[in-house]
Write an enzyme that holds these catalytic residues in place. Structure first.
Site, PDB file in Angstrom:
ATOM      1  N   CYS A   2      -6.895  26.156  22.731  1.00  0.00           N
ATOM      2  CA  CYS A   2      -5.609  25.487  22.596  1.00  0.00           C
ATOM      3  C   CYS A   2      -5.166  25.709  21.168  1.00  0.00           C
ATOM      4  O   CYS A   2      -5.889  26.293  20.373  1.00  0.00           O
ATOM      5  CB  CYS A   2      -5.775  24.003  22.864  1.00  0.00           C
ATOM      6  SG  CYS A   2      -6.625  23.680  24.419  1.00  0.00           S
ATOM      7  N   ARG A  27      -1.767  30.377  22.403  1.00  0.00           N
ATOM      8  CA  ARG A  27      -3.127  29.906  22.671  1.00  0.00           C
ATOM      9  C   ARG A  27      -3.219  29.072  23.940  1.00  0.00           C
ATOM     10  O   ARG A  27      -4.310  28.657  24.331  1.00  0.00           O
ATOM     11  CB  ARG A  27      -3.623  29.074  21.493  1.00  0.00           C
ATOM     12  CG  ARG A  27      -3.579  29.809  20.180  1.00  0.00           C
ATOM     13  CD  ARG A  27      -3.996  28.912  19.060  1.00  0.00           C
ATOM     14  NE  ARG A  27      -5.420  28.738  19.049  1.00  0.00           N
ATOM     15  CZ  ARG A  27      -6.274  29.515  18.404  1.00  0.00           C
ATOM     16  NH1 ARG A  27      -5.823  30.516  17.688  1.00  0.00           N
ATOM     17  NH2 ARG A  27      -7.560  29.303  18.444  1.00  0.00           N
ATOM     18  N   TRP A  74      -4.463  24.816  26.776  1.00  0.00           N
ATOM     19  CA  TRP A  74      -4.879  25.700  27.863  1.00  0.00           C
ATOM     20  C   TRP A  74      -6.039  24.970  28.534  1.00  0.00           C
ATOM     21  O   TRP A  74      -7.109  24.801  27.942  1.00  0.00           O
ATOM     22  CB  TRP A  74      -5.337  27.052  27.326  1.00  0.00           C
ATOM     23  CG  TRP A  74      -5.667  28.037  28.407  1.00  0.00           C
ATOM     24  CD1 TRP A  74      -4.782  28.783  29.129  1.00  0.00           C
ATOM     25  CD2 TRP A  74      -6.966  28.376  28.893  1.00  0.00           C
ATOM     26  NE1 TRP A  74      -5.452  29.564  30.040  1.00  0.00           N
ATOM     27  CE2 TRP A  74      -6.795  29.336  29.919  1.00  0.00           C
ATOM     28  CE3 TRP A  74      -8.262  27.967  28.580  1.00  0.00           C
ATOM     29  CZ2 TRP A  74      -7.859  29.892  30.607  1.00  0.00           C
ATOM     30  CZ3 TRP A  74      -9.324  28.516  29.279  1.00  0.00           C
ATOM     31  CH2 TRP A  74      -9.117  29.480  30.280  1.00  0.00           C
ATOM     32  N   ASN A  98      -9.415  21.822  20.153  1.00  0.00           N
ATOM     33  CA  ASN A  98      -9.441  23.161  20.735  1.00  0.00           C
ATOM     34  C   ASN A  98     -10.904  23.503  20.962  1.00  0.00           C
ATOM     35  O   ASN A  98     -11.697  23.395  20.032  1.00  0.00           O
ATOM     36  CB  ASN A  98      -8.802  24.155  19.757  1.00  0.00           C
ATOM     37  CG  ASN A  98      -9.133  25.593  20.109  1.00  0.00           C
ATOM     38  OD1 ASN A  98      -9.283  25.925  21.291  1.00  0.00           O
ATOM     39  ND2 ASN A  98      -9.256  26.446  19.112  1.00  0.00           N
ATOM     40  N   GLY A  99     -11.273  23.891  22.172  1.00  0.00           N
ATOM     41  CA  GLY A  99     -12.668  24.255  22.435  1.00  0.00           C
ATOM     42  C   GLY A  99     -13.221  23.473  23.606  1.00  0.00           C
ATOM     43  O   GLY A  99     -12.465  22.936  24.421  1.00  0.00           O
ATOM     44  N   GLU A 480      -6.830  49.296  33.022  1.00  0.00           N
ATOM     45  CA  GLU A 480      -5.935  48.547  32.137  1.00  0.00           C
ATOM     46  C   GLU A 480      -4.550  48.393  32.792  1.00  0.00           C
ATOM     47  O   GLU A 480      -3.945  47.311  32.746  1.00  0.00           O
ATOM     48  CB  GLU A 480      -5.829  49.274  30.779  1.00  0.00           C
ATOM     49  CG  GLU A 480      -4.701  48.835  29.862  1.00  0.00           C
ATOM     50  CD  GLU A 480      -4.765  47.373  29.423  1.00  0.00           C
ATOM     51  OE1 GLU A 480      -5.738  46.679  29.743  1.00  0.00           O
ATOM     52  OE2 GLU A 480      -3.802  46.914  28.787  1.00  0.00           O
ATOM     53  N   LYS A 484      -2.770  44.824  33.649  1.00  0.00           N
ATOM     54  CA  LYS A 484      -1.417  44.444  33.212  1.00  0.00           C
ATOM     55  C   LYS A 484      -0.602  43.941  34.393  1.00  0.00           C
ATOM     56  O   LYS A 484       0.097  42.935  34.305  1.00  0.00           O
ATOM     57  CB  LYS A 484      -0.668  45.636  32.586  1.00  0.00           C
ATOM     58  CG  LYS A 484      -1.049  46.090  31.208  1.00  0.00           C
ATOM     59  CD  LYS A 484      -0.634  45.194  30.076  1.00  0.00           C
ATOM     60  CE  LYS A 484      -1.677  44.161  29.774  1.00  0.00           C
ATOM     61  NZ  LYS A 484      -2.753  44.541  28.882  1.00  0.00           N
ATOM     62  N   GLU A 487      -1.816  40.465  35.628  1.00  0.00           N
ATOM     63  CA  GLU A 487      -1.603  39.282  34.799  1.00  0.00           C
ATOM     64  C   GLU A 487      -0.147  38.860  34.696  1.00  0.00           C
ATOM     65  O   GLU A 487       0.117  37.666  34.540  1.00  0.00           O
ATOM     66  CB  GLU A 487      -2.260  39.405  33.423  1.00  0.00           C
ATOM     67  CG  GLU A 487      -1.750  40.491  32.542  1.00  0.00           C
ATOM     68  CD  GLU A 487      -2.539  40.584  31.230  1.00  0.00           C
ATOM     69  OE1 GLU A 487      -3.027  39.577  30.729  1.00  0.00           O
ATOM     70  OE2 GLU A 487      -2.621  41.700  30.696  1.00  0.00           O
ATOM     71  N   HIS A 503     -15.607  56.603  48.460  1.00  0.00           N
ATOM     72  CA  HIS A 503     -16.815  55.794  48.660  1.00  0.00           C
ATOM     73  C   HIS A 503     -16.490  54.364  49.077  1.00  0.00           C
ATOM     74  O   HIS A 503     -17.322  53.482  48.966  1.00  0.00           O
ATOM     75  CB  HIS A 503     -17.677  55.825  47.400  1.00  0.00           C
ATOM     76  CG  HIS A 503     -18.108  57.206  47.035  1.00  0.00           C
ATOM     77  ND1 HIS A 503     -19.048  57.910  47.761  1.00  0.00           N
ATOM     78  CD2 HIS A 503     -17.679  58.038  46.062  1.00  0.00           C
ATOM     79  CE1 HIS A 503     -19.191  59.113  47.235  1.00  0.00           C
ATOM     80  NE2 HIS A 503     -18.368  59.218  46.205  1.00  0.00           N
ATOM     81  N   LYS A 603      -3.278  33.540  25.029  1.00  0.00           N
ATOM     82  CA  LYS A 603      -3.430  34.767  24.240  1.00  0.00           C
ATOM     83  C   LYS A 603      -4.786  34.853  23.554  1.00  0.00           C
ATOM     84  O   LYS A 603      -5.359  35.918  23.419  1.00  0.00           O
ATOM     85  CB  LYS A 603      -2.309  34.786  23.200  1.00  0.00           C
ATOM     86  CG  LYS A 603      -2.280  36.019  22.336  1.00  0.00           C
ATOM     87  CD  LYS A 603      -1.658  37.153  23.084  1.00  0.00           C
ATOM     88  CE  LYS A 603      -1.688  38.444  22.292  1.00  0.00           C
ATOM     89  NZ  LYS A 603      -1.697  39.600  23.193  1.00  0.00           N
TER      90      LYS A 603
HETATM   91  C1  F6R Z   1      -4.822  41.283  28.570  1.00  0.00           C
HETATM   92  C2  F6R Z   1      -5.317  40.631  27.378  1.00  0.00           C
HETATM   93  C3  F6R Z   1      -6.721  40.131  27.381  1.00  0.00           C
HETATM   94  C4  F6R Z   1      -7.367  40.341  25.995  1.00  0.00           C
HETATM   95  C5  F6R Z   1      -8.743  39.676  25.949  1.00  0.00           C
HETATM   96  C6  F6R Z   1      -9.444  39.906  24.625  1.00  0.00           C
HETATM   97  O1  F6R Z   1      -3.512  41.725  28.399  1.00  0.00           O
HETATM   98  O2  F6R Z   1      -4.617  40.463  26.418  1.00  0.00           O
HETATM   99  O3  F6R Z   1      -7.484  40.722  28.380  1.00  0.00           O
HETATM  100  O4  F6R Z   1      -7.456  41.702  25.736  1.00  0.00           O
HETATM  101  O5  F6R Z   1      -8.604  38.299  26.178  1.00  0.00           O
HETATM  102  O6  F6R Z   1      -8.729  39.358  23.571  1.00  0.00           O
HETATM  103  P1  F6R Z   1      -8.964  39.816  22.090  1.00  0.00           P
HETATM  104  O7  F6R Z   1      -8.573  41.238  21.987  1.00  0.00           O
HETATM  105  O8  F6R Z   1      -8.116  38.910  21.260  1.00  0.00           O
HETATM  106  O9  F6R Z   1     -10.447  39.652  21.806  1.00  0.00           O
END
Ligand code: F6R
Length: 608
Positions: A2, A27, A74, A98-99, A480, A484, A487, A503, A603
Site C-alpha cells: 500500500c 501501490r 492494496w 504497508n505490508g 510478456e 499484458k 492484466e 504437445h 504497481k
Molecule cells: C506487469 C508488471 C509486473 C511487474 C512485477 C515486478 O506489467 O508490471 O509483472 O513486472 O510485479 O515488479 P518490479 O519490476 O517492480 O520488481
C-alpha cells in the site's frame, strides 16, 4: 503493498495527504483514507475504491487538522471495503500500514482475550490494539510503539498519530520502504521519495528495523534495539519528474510512446557509440573470466526480461544461465557458490520476493548486479552494482518502458560479460552495438503501426481467449504479450513456445481464438512458419507480427499482419515489445477498462 503518507504540518494537511497519495496510487487503489486531529481529537475519513472517492468524501466533510496520516490500499487481509480501509484506529491512536503482519492471528487472540474488540478483517488492526494495550498499561506513545514493534512478525512500514498529540507522528520500518522528508517547520512521511516530492527534496530513508519520531522541529531515529541513530539526509531528484499524461489519454500510452527516447537514453548510458563498444558506467564487481554460472531472478514482466536475456547471455557470453521467478527461487534453497553471479531485475527495486532473492544470493557469497529503475530503492542500495535503467517514473501499472529499458541494459551486460570472458570478438561486439544503436529508431517505426494495431485490437476485444506464440527470444516476449493482455483487458491469454503447440495447446485452436505470432526474420523463422501452418490448417486466425519479407515468405492467409520494420534479429524483442504492448492497450481501451489502474493489481509489490 500500500502507500502511506504522514504530515506534521503548520497548516491543514488533508489536501496535501491526498495529493501525496495520488503519487502513491500505483501501490494500490482498493480504498483510501486519512486521519487527522481536529481540536486534538482523532478523526478519520475513509472511502472504498479509488482515491477520487476519498476526495469527494473530504469535499463533503472537510478536515482542518494540522497533523495526519493517509493511506491507499492494496488489499491483503480483508476485502476492499470502507470498514477495512486504513487508517485503523483505537480511541488512542490511528495507524497506517504497508505490508503484512504475519502473526496477526496470535496477537488478535491474545488481545481479544484481554478485552480488545476488533472491528475489521485486517491484520493492521492488531497493531493499533497492541500499541493501545501498551499505552493502557501507562506507557507513553514512544514507549508503547518501542514495546510493540518487536512483537510484530512480517514486513511492514507503519505511521502512527495519537489522540491529543498535535506534534507527534511515529514511523517504523521493517522490510517495506519508508522515507521521512524535511520542510520548513514541517516534517513528512512517505512510502517513497515520489510521494514527498511536492513538499521537499530533502529526505532520509529509514533502514530496516528503524523507527522514527517526527515533530515539527525535526526527526529522531532509533534502531531495532531502540538506540538513537543518525541517518543520512539525501537530496532527491524525484520532484524533477512531472507526473502527467502529456497529450495522452493514459499513462500507459504515454509510456509506450516514450520508449524510443528512454531506451535511447539508457543505451547511451551503456554504450560508447564512437568506439562501437559497450562501456558499463560501473566496474563489474567480479572477474567475468572466472564466472561459472549466472542466475537471474525477477517477477512478472521483469522476469520475462530476464528470460529474453538468458538467450543473450548464453549466446554472447557463453555462460550457463539459470532463471527463476523470485517467489520460487527464494524458498527452494538453490545451491549457489561464490563463483557465480546473480542478476536481479526490478523496475521498482522494492519487490519483496526479488529483494529476498537478492539477499539470499548475497548470503551465499555471490556477487550481485541489480537491473533497476529506481536508484534510491532498497534493491539498488543493497546490490553490489546497480545497473540503472533510465526509464524515468513508470506510473501505468502495466510495465512497458521499464521492460524495454531492462532489455537494453541486459543486452549491454551480456555483451560486456561476453567480451570480458573472451567469448565475443571486437568485430562481433561492434556489430551488435550497431544493432543496439538502431533500436530506438526502430522502436519509433514500430510505434507508428499503431492505427493498424488499433484495428486488430477490435478482434481481440471480442475474444475470450488468446494464444501468443514465439520461438527463441520471441518466446518470452510471447509470454510478456499474454501477460499484458491479461492484466489490462482481463482476456485470458497464454504465451507458448511455438514448437510446444503440438504437445497440447493445439487442441484449443478454433476460429474463435486469435493466435498472435511474434516472428522476426531470425534463424528459427522457418520453424515458426511450420507451426503457423499447423494453426492455419486447423482454422486458427493468425495475427502475425513480423516484417513484410517474413510475412510474404510464409504464404499463409493471415487474419492480419502488423508489419514491423526490417531489422537484424538479435535485439528484435526490444522492438517487437511495442506492438504487443499496443495490442493490449487498445484492446483494453475498446473494452472500456481502467488501463492505468487495472482491477486487483498494484504497481509495487512489497508483500510476498
Ligand atoms: C506487469 C508488471 C509486473 C511487474 C512485477 C515486478 O506489467 O508490471 O509483472 O513486472 O510485479 O515488479 P518490479 O519490476 O517492480 O520488481
Amino acid at each position: 503493498m500500500c502507500g502511506i503518507v504522514g504530515i506534521v504540518g503548520r497548516e491543514p494537511v488533508a489536501g496535501r495527504l491526498v495529493e501525496a497519495l495520488k503519487r502513491l496510487e500505483y501501490r494500490g487503489y482498493d480504498s483510501a483514507g486519512v486521519a487527522t486531529l481536529e481540536a486534538g481529537r482523532l478523526v478519520r475519513r475513509r472511502a472504498e475504491g479509488k482515491l477520487r472517492n476519498l476526495e469527494e468524501r473530504l469535499a463533503r466533510e472537510p478536515l482542518q487538522g494540522m497533523i495526519g496520516v493517509g493511506h491507499t490500499r492494496w488489499a491483503t487481509h480483508g476485502r476492499p471495503t470502507e470498514n477495512n480501509a486504513h487508517p485503523h484506529a483505537s480511541e488512542r491512536l490511528a495507524v497506517v500500514h504497508n505490508g503484512i503482519i504475519e502473526n496477526f492471528r496470535e496477537l488478535r487472540e491474545e488481545l481479544s482475550a484481554r478485552g480488545h474488540v476488533f472491528a475489521t478483517e485486517t491484520d493492521t488492526e492488531v497493531v493499533a490494539h497492541l500499541v493501545t494495550d501498551e499505552m493502557d498499561g501507562g506507557k507513553s506513545p514512544r514507549e508503547a510503539v518501542a514495546a510493540a514493534l518487536p512483537r510484530l512478525r512480517g514486513a511492514f512500514a507503519l505511521g502512527f498519530v495519537f489522540d491529543g498529540q498535535e506534534n507527534l507522528l511515529i514511523a517504523a520500518r521493517q522490510g517495506a520502504p519508508l522515507a521521512v522528508g524535511y520542510g520548513d517547520g514541517e516534517t513528512f512521511l512517505g512510502s517513497d521519495a515520489l510521494a514527498l516530492a511536492p513538499f521537499t527534496d530533502t529526505i532520509t530513508y529509514l533502514e530496516d528495523g528503524d523507527w522514527a519520531v517526527l515533530t515539527r522541529e525535526g526527526v529522531e531515529f532509533f534502531d531495532a534495539r531502540n538506540a538513537p541513530v543518525t541517518r543520512a539526509r539525501l537530496r532527491t531528484q524525484a520532484s524533477a519528474f512531472l507526473i502527467d499524461k502529456g497529450n495522452h489519454r493514459h499513462f500507459m500510452a504515454k509510456e509506450i510512446h516514450e520508449q524510443p527516447e528512454v531506451v535511447g537514453r539508457t543505451l547511451a548510458h551503456y554504450l560508447d557509440m564512437s568506439q562501437g563498444c559497450v562501456r558499463l558506467p560501473f566496474d563489474l564487481p567480479f572477474d567475468a573470466s572466472k564466472l561459472t554460472r549466472l542466475t537471474i531472478v525477477a517477477c512478472g514482466t521483469a522476469y520475462y526480461a530476464g528470460l529474453v536475456a538468458k538467450y543473450w547471455f548464453e549466446r554472447y557470453a557463453r555462460i550457463p544461465v539459470e532463471i527463476d521467478v523470485a517467489s520460487e527461487f527464494r524458498y527452494r534453497e538453490p545451491p549457489l557458490d561464490a563463483t557465480g553471479l546473480t542478476i536481479v531485475v526490478s523496475q521498482s527495486g522494492e519487490t519483496a520476493d526479488t529483494l529476498a532473492s537478492l539477499r539470499y544470493a548475497k548470503e551465499k557469497g555471490q556477487k550481485t548486479v541489480a537491473v533497476v529503475n529506481v536508484p534510491t530503492s532498497t534493491i539498488a542500495r543493497e546490490c553490489d552494482a546497480p545497473a540503472l535503467t533510465l526509464a524515468g517514473p513508470e506510473i501505468g501499472v502495466a510495465s512497458t518502458k521499464a521492460f524495454t529499458c531492462q532489455l537494453s541494459v541486459l543486452a549491454c551486460l551480456a555483451i560486456a560479460i561476453g567480451r570480458a570472458r573472451g567469448a565475443l570478438s571486437l568485430e562481433r561486439e561492434s556489430a551488435l552495438v550497431s544493432q543496439l544503436i538502431a533500436v530506438p529508431g526502430l522502436l519509433a517505426e514500430a510505434i507508428k503501426r499503431e492505427p493498424k494495431i488499433e484495428q486488430v485490437s477490435a478482434t481481440l476485444a471480442k475474444a475470450s481467449d488468446v494464444l501468443y506464440l514465439g520461438r527463441g527470444a520471441s518466446f518470452p516476449l510471447a509470454m510478456e504479450g499474454a501477460l499484458k493482455l491479461k492484466e489490462i483487458s482481463y482476456i485470458h491469454a497464454e504465451g507458448y513456445a511455438a514448437g510446444e503447440l503440438k504437445h497440447g495447446p493445439i487442441a484449443l485452436i478454433d476460429e474463435s481464438m486469435p493466435v498472435i505470432v511474434i516472428a522476426p526474420h531470425d534463424g528459427v523463422y522457418e520453424k515458426t512458419v511450420s507451426n503457423m501452418q499447423e494453426v492455419a490448417a486447423r482454422g486458427g486466425r493468425i495475427i502475425l507480427i513480423a516484417d513484410n519479407r517474413a510475412a510474404d515468405e510464409a504464404a499463409i492467409d493471415f487474419h492480419a499482419v502488423v508489419a514491423m520494420p526490417a531489422m537484424e534479429p538479435d535485439f528484435a524483442p526490444i522492438v517487437y515489445a511495442a506492438p504487443a504492448q499496443l495490442l493490449a492497450y487498445h484492446t483494453a481501451v475498446i473494452m472500456g477498462n481502467d488501463v492505468d489502474q487495472p482491477r486487483h493489481l498494484a504497481k509495487s509489490v512489497t508483500v510476498e
